[in-house]
Design an enzyme around this catalytic site. Structure first.
Site, short mmCIF file in Angstrom:
data_model
loop_
_atom_site.label_atom_id
_atom_site.label_comp_id
_atom_site.label_asym_id
_atom_site.label_seq_id
_atom_site.Cartn_x
_atom_site.Cartn_y
_atom_site.Cartn_z
N LEU A 34 0.82 -1.22 0.00
CA LEU A 34 0.00 0.00 0.00
C LEU A 34 0.85 1.26 0.00
O LEU A 34 0.45 2.30 -0.50
CB LEU A 34 -0.91 0.02 1.23
CG LEU A 34 -2.05 -0.98 1.26
CD1 LEU A 34 -2.70 -1.01 2.63
CD2 LEU A 34 -3.09 -0.65 0.19
N GLY A 35 2.02 1.15 0.59
CA GLY A 35 2.87 2.34 0.66
C GLY A 35 4.10 2.09 1.49
O GLY A 35 4.27 1.02 2.07
N GLY A 37 6.28 4.08 4.41
CA GLY A 37 6.32 5.26 5.29
C GLY A 37 7.63 5.31 6.04
O GLY A 37 8.62 4.68 5.63
N GLY A 40 9.23 1.79 7.41
CA GLY A 40 8.48 0.54 7.19
C GLY A 40 7.63 0.55 5.95
O GLY A 40 7.29 1.61 5.41
N VAL A 42 4.01 -0.75 4.20
CA VAL A 42 2.64 -1.13 4.59
C VAL A 42 2.05 -2.01 3.49
O VAL A 42 2.10 -1.67 2.30
CB VAL A 42 1.75 0.11 4.82
CG1 VAL A 42 0.36 -0.30 5.28
CG2 VAL A 42 2.39 1.07 5.82
N LYS A 57 1.85 -2.78 8.75
CA LYS A 57 3.13 -2.09 8.57
C LYS A 57 4.24 -2.98 9.13
O LYS A 57 4.18 -3.40 10.29
CB LYS A 57 3.11 -0.75 9.30
CG LYS A 57 4.39 0.05 9.12
CD LYS A 57 4.25 1.42 9.78
CE LYS A 57 5.57 2.18 9.72
NZ LYS A 57 5.51 3.48 10.38
N ASP A 150 3.75 15.74 12.44
CA ASP A 150 4.15 15.44 11.06
C ASP A 150 2.93 15.34 10.15
O ASP A 150 2.84 14.44 9.31
CB ASP A 150 4.98 14.14 11.04
CG ASP A 150 5.77 13.99 9.74
OD1 ASP A 150 5.98 15.00 9.05
OD2 ASP A 150 6.18 12.85 9.43
C1 PIT Z 1 -1.84 2.70 4.61
C2 PIT Z 1 -3.08 2.11 4.68
C3 PIT Z 1 -3.62 1.85 5.92
C4 PIT Z 1 -2.96 2.16 7.07
C5 PIT Z 1 -1.72 2.74 7.01
C6 PIT Z 1 -1.15 3.02 5.78
C7 PIT Z 1 -1.10 3.03 8.26
C8 PIT Z 1 -0.03 3.78 8.41
C9 PIT Z 1 0.48 4.15 9.72
C10 PIT Z 1 1.84 4.32 9.89
C11 PIT Z 1 2.35 4.67 11.13
C12 PIT Z 1 1.50 4.90 12.21
C13 PIT Z 1 0.14 4.77 12.03
C14 PIT Z 1 -0.36 4.39 10.80
O1 PIT Z 1 2.04 5.30 13.39
O2 PIT Z 1 -4.83 1.27 5.99
O3 PIT Z 1 -1.31 2.99 3.41
O4 PIT Z 1 3.66 4.83 11.34
#
Ligand code: PIT
Length: 397
Positions: A34-35, A37, A40, A42, A57, A150
């Site tokens: 999904l991505g 970040g 990490g 996801v 994640k 952020d």
């Molecule tokens: C997505 C789709 C989804 C959830 C996330 C990302 C969550 C990311 C996230 C990352 C963090 C955090 C909380 C949420 O503290 O359904 O692309 O570092």
């Protein structure tokens, strides 16, 4: 007055220790990425027993004793404390020897950056529910003395896809994500007491007090929300500059609206942006005031409450200006203590608010007393800007 937190209850999020990654793949079936970040990747994943969809994640574990552990522990602790419809929900924490896995509710619609890339910019009617949800999430966090630190387009996720008919953005549910830099301060600390000084976040969205290394608090998130709103409405960042000094200079000059698209955006929206992007954090609008603003509520019949100490003082001076108050006969008995005002500056308990704010003025546009009241967006069906008397674009790219 916003009630302050005593202690924030921690949700009972299951923590599961696994012996290997193959044990994890017996619990969840990993699907598309999904991505990526902070620290990490996801993935979308199906929980095999319940056949429910989640976002997981994967975070490689740092060496024991590495300072990143403190950040990770902090992130997980905050995620366990939050439970709000506009904040990503942490379902489960799983560990293997190498990795940490955080299982979140699934947001399959991508993020605001991807949405903006597709659309170029959003209309006010499209941006309003997004900003309203963001304000609701911020009020919730700030009441618990949590600063996200952020906030940016990439960290606001869309629960579902949003492409409606004719390229319109269908009603969206947004969720604030990525609490990797979030902090919860002791009672009152981030709000009014000792300020944080760590320079963190992303430059485009960074409040001037954070960028300059001055102390800051929750209000840095409100600045970032202002940058997000500006980006959504015109597709450009509000403050650019070759150097930090140039950016700080431009921020202190106040937000400007140079792109042609602003000609068709309401003065109410521009006033909100000026209030969110006020460089003095003490004079900046709060998330709660944003929620109450007519641009969000559509209710132009009520006078806007003063937004900050400066406005409160201006109101006090207006109310006491006629006749009875003699300014050269010493302070009145009911004068607020240690407050003094000069033409463009106001000092409240030693703090000087620089630029005069226009935020509590009745909006010039669409502020006819005879207008029908609109309910808060959370409780009403979408209505067009035309029905509020607001000047608003009906564009589509
Ligand atoms: C997505 C789709 C989804 C959830 C996330 C990302 C969550 C990311 C996230 C990352 C963090 C955090 C909380 C949420 O503290 O359904 O692309 O570092």
């Amino acid at each position: 007055m916003i009630p302050r937190r005593k202690t924030t209850p921690v949700r009972d999020v299951p923590h599961t220790r696994l012996h290997s990654d193959s044990e994890l793949t017996r619990l969840y079936m990993f699907e598309k990425k999904l991505g990526k970040g902070n620290y990490g990747v996801v993935y979308q994943a199906t929980h095999i027993d319940t056949q429910t969809e989640w976002a997981i994640k994967e975070i490689p574990k740092p060496e024991p004793g590495h300072p990143r552990w403190n950040l990770l522990d902090n992130e997980i602790e905050i995620l366990q404390k939050v439970d709000h419809p506009n904040i990503i929900h942490l379902r489960e924490v799983l560990h293997t020897a190498q990795n940490l896995y955080l299982a979140f509710e699934l947001c399959s619609g991508g993020d605001l950056r991807q949405l903006l890339k597709r659309k170029g910019f959003l209309t006010e009617d499209e941006a309003r529910p997004i900003i309203c949800s963001l304000a609701q999430a911020l009020v919730y966090l700030h009441r618990r003395d949590i600063s996200h630190r952020d906030l940016k387009l990439e960290n606001v996720l869309l629960k579902d896809g949003v492409d409606g008919v004719d390229g319109e953005v269908a009603p969206v549910v947004v969720k604030v994500a990525d609490f990797g830099l979030a902090v919860q301060s002791d009672v009152g600390v981030a709000g009014v007491g000792t300020l944080m000084t760590q320079v963190c976040g992303t430059h485009t969205y960074m409040a001037p007090e954070v960028m300059s290394g001055r102390g800051y608090s929750h209000s840095c998130d409100v600045w970032s929300a202002g940058v997000i709103m500006y980006l959504l409405l015109c597709g450009h960042a509000p403050f650019n500059g070759k150097s930090k000094a140039q950016r700080l200079e431009r921020m202190s000059e106040g937000v400007k609206f140079p792109q042609p698209v602003w000609a068709s955006i309401s003065d109410t929206a521009k006033t909100v942006l000026s209030c969110l992007l006020t460089s003095d954090p003490v004079c900046r609008m709060t998330a709660y005031q944003l929620l109450e603003n007519p641009w969000i509520t559509g209710d132009f019949s009520r006078p806007v409450r003063p937004l900050n100490v400066q406005e409160l003082m201006s109101q006090w001076h207006r109310e006491h200006a006629e006749g009875s108050v003699s300014t050269d006969s010493g302070p009145r008995a009911d004068a607020p203590p240690s407050a003094s005002s000069t033409q463009n500056k106001l000092e409240v308990n030693g703090h000087v608010c620089e630029a005069p704010q226009i935020c509590s003025k009745s909006p010039a546009d669409g502020a006819k007393p005879s207008q029908p009241k609109r309910k808060h967006p959370a409780a009403r069906k979408k209505r067009s800007a035309a029905s509020t008397g607001e000047k608003s674009r009906s564009r589509r790219k």
